[in-house]
Design an enzyme around this catalytic site. Structure first.
Site, mmCIF file in Angstrom:
data_model
loop_
_atom_site.group_PDB
_atom_site.id
_atom_site.type_symbol
_atom_site.label_atom_id
_atom_site.label_comp_id
_atom_site.label_asym_id
_atom_site.label_seq_id
_atom_site.Cartn_x
_atom_site.Cartn_y
_atom_site.Cartn_z
ATOM 1 N N LEU A 17 0.818 -1.211 0.000
ATOM 2 C CA LEU A 17 0.000 0.000 0.000
ATOM 3 C C LEU A 17 0.855 1.266 0.000
ATOM 4 C CD1 LEU A 17 -2.826 -1.051 2.486
ATOM 5 C CD2 LEU A 17 -3.020 -0.719 0.020
ATOM 6 N N SER A 18 2.153 1.100 -0.095
ATOM 7 C CA SER A 18 3.025 2.276 -0.143
ATOM 8 C C SER A 18 2.710 3.202 -1.321
ATOM 9 C CB SER A 18 4.493 1.843 -0.200
ATOM 10 O OG SER A 18 4.899 1.277 1.030
ATOM 11 N N THR A 61 10.863 -3.164 1.403
ATOM 12 C CA THR A 61 10.269 -4.123 2.323
ATOM 13 C C THR A 61 11.007 -5.449 2.166
ATOM 14 O OG1 THR A 61 8.161 -5.101 3.038
ATOM 15 C CG2 THR A 61 8.454 -4.751 0.662
ATOM 16 N N LYS A 65 15.600 -5.433 3.677
ATOM 17 C CA LYS A 65 15.917 -4.488 4.747
ATOM 18 C C LYS A 65 17.364 -4.581 5.230
ATOM 19 C CE LYS A 65 11.275 -3.498 6.349
ATOM 20 N NZ LYS A 65 10.364 -3.329 7.517
ATOM 21 N N ASN A 86 14.932 0.707 5.549
ATOM 22 C CA ASN A 86 13.750 0.561 4.686
ATOM 23 C C ASN A 86 13.622 1.730 3.720
ATOM 24 O OD1 ASN A 86 12.959 2.594 6.503
ATOM 25 N ND2 ASN A 86 10.802 1.985 6.382
ATOM 26 N N ASP A 101 11.122 2.909 9.988
ATOM 27 C CA ASP A 101 10.264 1.993 10.751
ATOM 28 C C ASP A 101 10.260 2.355 12.237
ATOM 29 O OD1 ASP A 101 9.341 0.396 8.676
ATOM 30 O OD2 ASP A 101 10.978 -1.044 8.851
ATOM 31 N N GLY A 125 13.295 -10.479 12.750
ATOM 32 C CA GLY A 125 13.707 -9.889 11.476
ATOM 33 C C GLY A 125 13.963 -8.392 11.571
ATOM 34 N N GLY A 126 14.012 -7.742 10.400
ATOM 35 C CA GLY A 126 14.320 -6.323 10.344
ATOM 36 C C GLY A 126 13.345 -5.448 11.106
ATOM 37 N N GLY A 233 -0.856 -2.519 12.235
ATOM 38 C CA GLY A 233 0.350 -2.276 11.470
ATOM 39 C C GLY A 233 0.146 -1.220 10.392
#
Length: 271
Positions: A17-18, A61, A65, A86, A101, A125-126, A233
């Site tokens: 959705l960026s 994404t 990362k 990111n 982030d 994770g990242g 999120g």
């Protein structure tokens, strides 16, 4: 301002959705800019960047990362401390890696006035690395991290050492005492936290689940039914994108217009 191009990189990328967020920002700012979603894995990253050396910047994404740090000529302090990035911005010597982030998590929690005294992070994770930096900014330097594979926590433990954060590792188990923390941040992929929905949650807790589609997730729904604060999120996505817009354009991000665009594109996503 001349027409410029930006994009989000990752794999898979179709769900991102960026583009919705960045394009809404450009429209509100009156910028004749484009923003694309480009399928890109680690092996293709350097080639993709070389072909677009004059672009205004990139969001990134999974699975990029960590790779962004190696592809950049310069790494800003937050990304260096986290050990993941990111965002790529153009610089005089090449690409500059940054991390929004951390700011996204802090701003999302601020909307709910979250001031935790104890924190548990799910995943290594990242995004989990960024979560350590975010909760440190909130004053928490001791964190429980629950993982599915203890053998894949090296990068996260390196992050903790750089930040001066004390991490206690544990197995991702619905019976884990760590799930009783005041703030739970799940950075797990879609479906991985679903078994935790059966746990007894309380109204004293806050749950931030980085998964936002579909929303609410089973974890978020269970926590919300118990009266807990539940943070989507999508809210983190909104705020980290707003910081990226400001970094790339040099203008204040139109957060309101971006929020409306996100809710229109993903109704009920929690923003």
């Amino acid at each position: 301002m001349p027409r410029r191009c930006a994009a989000v990189l990752g794999r898979p990328i179709e769900h991102s959705l960026s583009p919705v967020l960045h394009r809404a920002a450009y429209a509100e700012l009156g910028l004749d800019w484009t923003y694309e979603a480009i399928d890109c894995g680690v092996a293709e990253l350097r080639g993709v960047l070389a072909e677009r050396a004059d672009w205004a910047g990139f969001s990134a994404t999974m699975p990029l990362k960590h790779a962004l740090l190696d592809a950049a000529a310069e790494v800003r302090s937050v990304a260096a401390a986290v050990g993941a990035a990111n965002t790529l911005l153009p610089g005089r010597r090449g690409w500059i890696a940054d991390n929004t982030d951390v700011a996204g998590i802090v701003a999302a929690l601020a909307e709910y006035a979250v001031a935790p005294d104890s924190v548990t992070v799910l995943g290594a994770g990242g995004t989990a690395q960024a979560a350590l930096a975010a909760v440190l900014a909130l004053g928490v330097d001791e964190v429980i991290v629950l993982v599915r594979d203890a053998g894949r926590t090296g990068a996260l433990m390196d992050t903790a050492e750089r930040l001066g954060t004390r991490v206690t590792l544990g197995a991702l188990d619905p019976a884990s005492a760590g799930l009783g923390a005041g703030l739970l941040i799940s950075t797990l992929p879609d479906g991985a936290a679903d078994p935790l929905a059966a746990r007894r949650w309380t109204a004293a807790q806050t749950v931030l689940d980085v998964v936002y589609s579909p929303w609410p997730t089973p974890l978020a729904a269970a926590a919300g039914a118990a009266g807990a604060k539940v943070v989507s999120g999508a809210l983190m996505l909104l705020h980290q994108a707003a910081v990226q817009v400001a970094l790339m354009t040099g203008a204040d991000a139109p957060l309101g217009a971006m929020r409306v665009a996100l809710e229109t594109a993903a109704p009920g996503c929690g923003v």
